[in-house]
Enzyme design. Sequence first.
Site, PDB file in Angstrom:
ATOM      1  N   ASP A 425      42.897  38.159  42.541  1.00  0.00           N
ATOM      2  CA  ASP A 425      43.423  39.331  41.852  1.00  0.00           C
ATOM      3  C   ASP A 425      42.531  39.596  40.638  1.00  0.00           C
ATOM      4  O   ASP A 425      41.804  38.704  40.188  1.00  0.00           O
ATOM      5  CB  ASP A 425      44.863  39.062  41.425  1.00  0.00           C
ATOM      6  CG  ASP A 425      45.451  40.210  40.629  1.00  0.00           C
ATOM      7  OD1 ASP A 425      45.335  41.354  41.088  1.00  0.00           O
ATOM      8  OD2 ASP A 425      46.009  39.948  39.556  1.00  0.00           O
ATOM      9  N   ASP A 625      48.092  35.862  39.561  1.00  0.00           N
ATOM     10  CA  ASP A 625      48.984  35.442  38.468  1.00  0.00           C
ATOM     11  C   ASP A 625      50.251  36.274  38.371  1.00  0.00           C
ATOM     12  O   ASP A 625      51.142  35.958  37.591  1.00  0.00           O
ATOM     13  CB  ASP A 625      48.247  35.518  37.130  1.00  0.00           C
ATOM     14  CG  ASP A 625      48.078  36.957  36.650  1.00  0.00           C
ATOM     15  OD1 ASP A 625      47.843  37.846  37.500  1.00  0.00           O
ATOM     16  OD2 ASP A 625      48.180  37.196  35.433  1.00  0.00           O
ATOM     17  N   ASP A 629      51.475  39.274  43.394  1.00  0.00           N
ATOM     18  CA  ASP A 629      50.582  38.411  44.162  1.00  0.00           C
ATOM     19  C   ASP A 629      51.332  37.380  44.998  1.00  0.00           C
ATOM     20  O   ASP A 629      50.741  36.727  45.855  1.00  0.00           O
ATOM     21  CB  ASP A 629      49.623  37.663  43.218  1.00  0.00           C
ATOM     22  CG  ASP A 629      48.745  38.609  42.418  1.00  0.00           C
ATOM     23  OD1 ASP A 629      48.278  39.601  43.000  1.00  0.00           O
ATOM     24  OD2 ASP A 629      48.525  38.349  41.223  1.00  0.00           O
TER      25      ASP A 629
END
Length: 737
Positions: A425, A625, A629
Site C-alpha cells: 500500500d 497499514d 488493506d
Amino acid sequence: MPVKSATDESVSEAAVEPRDRSTAKVEASAARSIYTCPMHPEIQLDHPGSCPKCGMTLEPKTATAGADDGENAELRAMTTRFWIGAALALPVFVLAMAHLIPALGRQPWVESNASRWIQFALATPAVWWAGWPLLHRGWRSLVTRHLNMFTLISIGVGAAFIFSAVAMLAPGIFPPTMQHEGKIAIYFESAAVIVVLVLLGQVLELRARSRTGSAIKALLNLAPPTARQVAPGGDHEVPLDQVKVGDWLRVVPGDKVPVDGAVVEGHSSVEESMITGEPLPVEKAVGDKVTGGTVNGSGSFVMRAERIGSDTLLGQIVSMVGEAQRSRAPIQGLADKVAGIFVPVVLAVSALSFILWMWLGPAPKLAHAMVCAVAVLIIACPCALGLATPMSIMVGVGRGAQEGVLVKNAEALERLEKVTTLVVDKTGTLTEGKPKLMDVLPVGGFDAKEFLRLAASLEQNSEHPLAAAIVRGAKDQGIALDAVRDFRSVTAGGVAGVLAGRLVMVGKPDFLRSEKVAGLEALEASAVKLQEEGKTAMFVAVDGKPAGILAVADPIKSSTPQAISELHSLGLQLVMLTGDNRRTADGVAKHLGLDAVEAEIDPAGKVAYVKKLRAEGKHVAMAGDGINDAPALSAAEVGIAMGTGTDVAMQSAGVTLVKGDLRGIAKAIRLSRATMRNIRENLFFAFLYNALGIPLAAGVLYPFFGWLLSPIIAGAAMSLSSLSVIANALRLRKVRL
C-alpha cells in the site's frame, strides 16, 4: 445432525474426539455454528472438536460469541493440562537423569526402587490425563486411517510408557540379558516429557489461532450499533439490524455512517481512510455515495439506505477476511505427510522384527522378539520429529521479535520463504501517512513568507487536513497568523476570507474561476509537475489575482528507498496498490523504482489483484497499514502489517513490523529463509537417527556380531536426536537479519 462433507463419507461425527467438560460448555448459538478445519475445509461439523484427518482444532466459519467462548474454553483446558503435566514431568525427568550428574550419580536413592515407583506414579497422570487429548487423537487417526503427527506421538508415548510399566509390574518376563544390576530400564521420563512438549505446542497454536477472529470482530465494531431513522414524527434511533433498504437515515457530525447508501439531503466531508487508505476526507453532497463504517465530519446529511447487513462493503470485507484466513494451511502439514509414510513403516518394521525373532531367533524366542519390537518403537519415538518444527519456529520467532518483526503464526514463516512478489500500500506503508507542506511557490512579486502567512491565516479556520498541514508548515517557520473576517467555505472547492483588508482565496482552480479569478493557466502548468511528484497542489489568489501554489504531500519514509533496494536484492518484484489518483501514484512509483503500480483501487480491487497474481503462479506477500488493506492482507499468502497502522490490519496479517519500517520486510524474509532451512536440517537429523537406529534396534547386526540394541541405547539415541535438533534450532539466535 452434523454437517458432513460429500467428498469424505467415511468421516463422521463419531470420528471427532469427545470434548473436555470445559470445552463442552458452549452457548446454544455456538452449537448452531459450522466448524471447519483450516487444512481440510471439506470437514464441517456443527460442534467444536478436532479434525479427524489431521487432528487440528476445528474453527468456526463465522465469528460468533459462542464460538469464541468455546475456543477460549479449549485453550484454558489445554493450558491447564500443560502446566499440570509439566509439574508432574519435571521431577520424573530429574529422577531419571540424576545418575548422569556426578554429584548425584553415586547416591543410593538414584537407582532405588523408591525412585522408580515415584517416576511411575508421577508419569501415569502426566501421560494418561495431561496427554489424553493427544493420545485420543492418535487413536482416532488409526481408526479413521488418517495417519498424522498425533499417530506418531501416541505410538511413541504409548510404547515408552507401556514398556516401562511392564518392566515395573512384570520384570520376570524379560531375559537376564536385559537387566542392569538386576533391574530393567524404564523410560517414564521420555513419555512424560514428550507429552509436555507437544502440549506446549498446542497451547501456542491455540493462542495464535484465537487472535485471528479478533480481526473480524474489530471490523464488525466499525459499524455503529444504531442508526438515526428519519420519520414523519421526528428522528428516532433504531438498532442497526432493523434498518431496511430505502430507509432515510440522518448522520450528524462525528457519527459513523450506518450502512451503504446515497446522500439525499445536506453535505459534509467524510473520512474514508478505512476504504481508501487515504487520510484526506472526501466531500459528500446530494447524490454522492457513502459507505457504512466511515466517519462523518463537521456537516450533517440525510442518506437513503441502499445496502444493509452482509451486503454492505464493510460486510463484504468481513466475509473476505474470514474466507482468506480459513484458506491457509499450517506448517505441520509437511510433517503430517511424512507421518503418513513413516508411521506404517515403523509399525511394519516392529511387527516384522517380532515375527522374525519368533521364527528364527535363539531361545528365549519370545523375550528376544519383544525386546527388538519394543526397541524399534522406542528409537522411532517421534520426539525429535515433533521438536523439529516447533523448536525452530519458537527460536526464529524470538529472533524476529528482537529485530521488531512480530510473527503471528508458523505458516507465515513457511510461506514467506517462497514469496516472489511483494504488494504494498502507499499511504502509511511507503509514506508517513501524515500530510505536510512541501512547497511554497508565490508569483506576482509576493514574498514567500508573506504569501504563506496570508494562506495559513485563512486556512486556520478550516478543519480540512490539507489546511492543517499548511497551518503547521507556517508555524514551523515561526510565522504569526492573523485573524480573518467574512470566512466562508465551499464544499469540494476551497475557502475565502478577508485578511487585513485583502481578499484571500485558497482552493481548486475551478473554485477560483467561479470567484472571477483569471490567468490561472501558468499555475496549472506548474501544478502538473508537482502532481507527478506525488504532491497535491492548492491554488492561492489575493485580491482577485493568482498569487501562487502551495504543495502538500504525504512524505515518503526515509527508510523506504533503502528497503526497496534490499527487497530487490532478495529477488522480489514490488507492486504498489493505492486508492490515490493515478498521477500521484505514478509519481511515487517512478521515484522509488517500483516494478508496477495500480491506482484508484478499492479494497475489493486489491483482493482481486492479489488473487490474479497468485493465479499467475506468483507467491504474493501484501504489506499495508489500513483497515482497507485487511482483506488483501488475508488474501495474500503472507500479510505484513505496519505496527504504526490500524489494529485490524495487524490482526489480519501474519507478520507485523513494530516500527512500521519496510526494511523489516527484508529482515522477515531473511528470517523465514533461515528458519525453514533450519527446519529442514532438523527433519534430516530426526530421520537420520531413525534410518540408522531402526535397523539396529530390529537386530540386523545380531547374525554378524551377536549384538542386540538395548532399549537403554535406543533411549539414549532418541535423546541424542532431540538434543541435536534443539542445538541446531538454537543457532537461529545468532542469524544475521
